[in-house]
Design an enzyme around this catalytic site. Structure first.
Site, PDB file in Angstrom:
ATOM      1  CG  HIS A  52      -1.911   0.996   1.388  1.00 26.50           C
ATOM      2  ND1 HIS A  52      -1.638   2.304   1.738  1.00 26.50           N
ATOM      3  CD2 HIS A  52      -3.248   0.935   1.222  1.00 26.50           C
ATOM      4  CE1 HIS A  52      -2.774   2.989   1.783  1.00 26.50           C
ATOM      5  NE2 HIS A  52      -3.760   2.188   1.470  1.00 26.50           N
ATOM      6  CG  ASP A  93       0.593  -2.126   6.278  1.00 30.51           C
ATOM      7  OD1 ASP A  93      -0.300  -2.148   7.157  1.00 30.51           O
ATOM      8  OD2 ASP A  93       0.431  -1.598   5.164  1.00 30.51           O
ATOM      9  CD  GLN A  98      -6.692  -4.316   4.243  1.00 28.88           C
ATOM     10  OE1 GLN A  98      -7.671  -5.027   4.473  1.00 28.88           O
ATOM     11  NE2 GLN A  98      -6.811  -3.066   3.873  1.00 28.88           N
ATOM     12  CE  LYS A 145      -7.219  -0.249   6.242  1.00 31.72           C
ATOM     13  NZ  LYS A 145      -7.955   0.547   5.285  1.00 31.72           N
ATOM     14  CB  CYS A 175      -3.796   3.414  -1.535  1.00 30.12           C
ATOM     15  SG  CYS A 175      -4.966   4.731  -1.299  1.00 30.12           S
TER      16      CYS A 175
END
Lengths: 164, 410
Positions: free
Chosen positions: B123, B199, B202, B225, B367
């Site tokens: 991302h 990261d 998600q 999220k 993104c």
């Protein structure tokens, strides 16, 4: 509530499926200009050939994107090809007015910034089919991409006759 | 225990509404999730009954607000397996967490020519901070490529990691759904002397998370999220690493002492939290974690696997090769985000027509423009499933896409 048929008029889908003036021109004499919509990746490429009389003698389009951006590009090419630059600029202004973007207001000019003034003396023809886009605010930038790119291209074409 | 979606939907006020006269089919949780009433009520409760600035007042409601905020931090720490809540730094979101590492740790430790290894599926949040650092510091960016089946190509990992100071990668791709096997990548990076940033934006909403098991050095994620509010996220890092890092932003709350000739930073984690924090949102974050824990992350994962498998099968059965799916076919190595494209129908148009049926999917580059370039496309549509989605939602998507095909039939 606006429906899909307000947005996707048949003429728009026709231009999307069969874009007019698709292709490339030799640079120079043509001027190449690219426009991007950074949010959604729509891309418009224009090849502009403005002759010594200040007329958009030839114009080819390329790029990729949604039906609205690509149809608007195709319709723009059909409307602008063969027209004097000054007329093309009037058309840009009129089209943006159709999209509820009034340049004169943004520029801080005096009166005459309403839709009627921007449209005065300009025949939009098929382009009016894109008016439904206004009801879908996020898609306005799709419709105006080609026109902003054209505006940039006309500015960049260093033709001495560019004067409105 | 399986996930009772019918009951869960009732916990989310937004599912009471309709769009264009149709029930709301929300398939964009990879962009941001919906919020259960318990999260909204927790935040409303702070504003109504316990609102005062945190870490300052000695009066009762200030103490209550502070306890609620720090209590939420402890919940988030436990949720991701952090050994101590002092290792959970609240940020605005995962993007800010990554920037914190780039501005604090990287600027203190990296010099011109130092390699940073990233992957081609990142991302922008895990690309641009490193581009900025490269422009400023002259660090070298290296990229782990992808295989034909949308996974990381680790065949040249040793070469890429040679001399590297940092390996930064997504635990789950927001575009492809690809799951990255964090622990072995981390071991390889550590063996090469590199620090590891994950990261997990998600990942954390959808999978059981144990930062200690991963063994990474930095883990970034966002509340919004995972059923929580916007405006708050977290960075986890071991205390000794955070202790050795200079502060990120300066201001109130992050100091122990300020003099005319300098300052002394506060203890962890407040050293990295300058200014009045988003403490009401922090409380919402804690309530979101409580909600997810009550259901159980193993159950969330199992449910999503079932629904995603069903959706992938249904899409293939209905559209066959007319619909390209960008992402691994193997459910064991993918999350619930399904990126797809019809030949000749742009993602925006897909999304617009689906909206008529009350279906929300994301359209665009998500993104992740370097990844889109690699795939040779400018945009995809993306449907992403969460605990409040069921096979009815997958069926609605498939039927909606049939409308799309009919509408744009050549």
């Amino acid at each position: 509530m606006p429906g899909l048929e307000d947005l996707y008029r048949e003429i728009i889908l026709d231009h999307y499926r069969s874009p007019r003036n698709k292709g490339e021109l030799a640079v120079p004499p043509a001027h190449k200009v690219e426009g991007f919509n950074p949010l959604c990746g729509d891309e418009v490429v224009l090849y502009l050939e403005v002759n010594a009389d200040g007329v958009v003698e030839d114009l080819k389009i390329n790029g990729q994107g949604c039906s609205i951006s690509q149809a608007s590009t195709s319709m723009m090419s059909a409307a602008v090809k063969g027209k004097p630059v000054a007329e093309a600029r009037k058309l840009i202004r009129a089209f943006k007015a159709l999209m509820s973007i009034h340049e004169s207001k943004l520029d801080g000019e005096s009166d005459g910034s309403d839709l009627a003034a921007d449209l005065e003396g300009v025949k939009l023809g098929d382009l009016e089919a894109l008016q439904g886009v206004v009801k879908f605010p996020v898609r306005i930038k799709c419709a105006t991409l080609a026109w902003n790119t054209l505006s940039q291209g006309l500015d960049e074409s260093e033709e001495p006759v560019i004067s409105a | 225990m399986s996930v009772d979606v019918e009951r869960i939907k009732k916990d989310f006020p937004i599912f009471e509404r309709e769009v264009h006269g149709k029930r709301l089919v929300y398939l964009d949780s990879a962009a941001s999730s919906q919020k259960p009433a318990v999260v909204l009520d927790a935040m409303d409760g702070v504003y109504r009954d316990h609102y005062a600035n945190v870490h300052r007042g000695v009066y009762t409601i200030a103490e209550e607000a502070t306890q609620a905020y720090e209590g939420a931090r402890a919940k988030v720490a436990k949720f991701v397996g952090a050994p101590s809540s002092s290792e959970i730094v609240f940020t605005r979101n995962a993007t800010e967490s990554i920037n914190l590492v780039a501005y604090s740790w990287a600027r203190a430790n990296l010099k011109a020519g130092d390699p940073i290894v990233l992957t081609q599926l990142e991302h922008h949040a895990n690309v641009v901070p490193w581009h900025i650092l490269a422009a400023e510091r002259g660090v070298e960016l290296r990229w782990i490529p992808l295989t034909a089946d949308y996974r990381l190509d680790l065949s040249h990992l040793d070469e890429l990691l040679d001399g590297a100071k940092l390996l930064a990668f997504s635990a789950m791709s927001n575009v492809l759904g690809t799951i990255t096997d964090v622990a072995p990548l981390t071991q390889a990076a550590h063996a090469a002397g590199a620090k590891v940033l994950v990261d997990a934006c998600q990942w954390v909403p959808h999978e059981p998370t144990d930062v200690k098991e991963w063994g990474a050095d930095f883990v970034a994620f966002s509340a919004h999220k995972m059923l929580g509010p916007t405006g708050i996220g977290a960075l986890w890092a071991p205390a000794e690493l955070l202790d050795a890092m200079p502060p990120f932003m300066g201001g109130g709350d992050m100091i122990r002492d300020v003099r005319l000739d300098g300052f002394t930073p506060n203890d962890l984690p407040w050293k990295f939290e300058a200014g009045t924090p988003a403490f009401v949102e922090g409380v919402g974050f804690g309530a979101a974690v409580d909600y997810l824990e009550a259901i159980g992350m193993d159950n969330v994962r199992a449910h999503e696997r079932a629904v995603t498998t069903y959706a992938l099968d249904a899409l293939h059965d209905r559209f066959g090769d007319r619909l390209t799916i960008y992402g691994p076919a193997d459910i064991d190595v993918r999350g619930s985000a399904i990126s797809f494209a019809f030949e000749g129908i742009h993602a925006h148009d897909v999304s617009q027509v689906l909206d008529e049926d009350g279906i929300c999917v994301r359209a665009g580059h998500h993104c992740a423009k370097p990844l889109m370039r690699l795939l040779g496309i400018s945009a995809t549509s993306r449907a992403s499933f969460y605990l409040y989605n069921d096979t009815d939602d997958a069926d609605a998507l498939v039927d909606g896409l049939t409308h799309v095909e009919q509408f744009f039939a050549l």
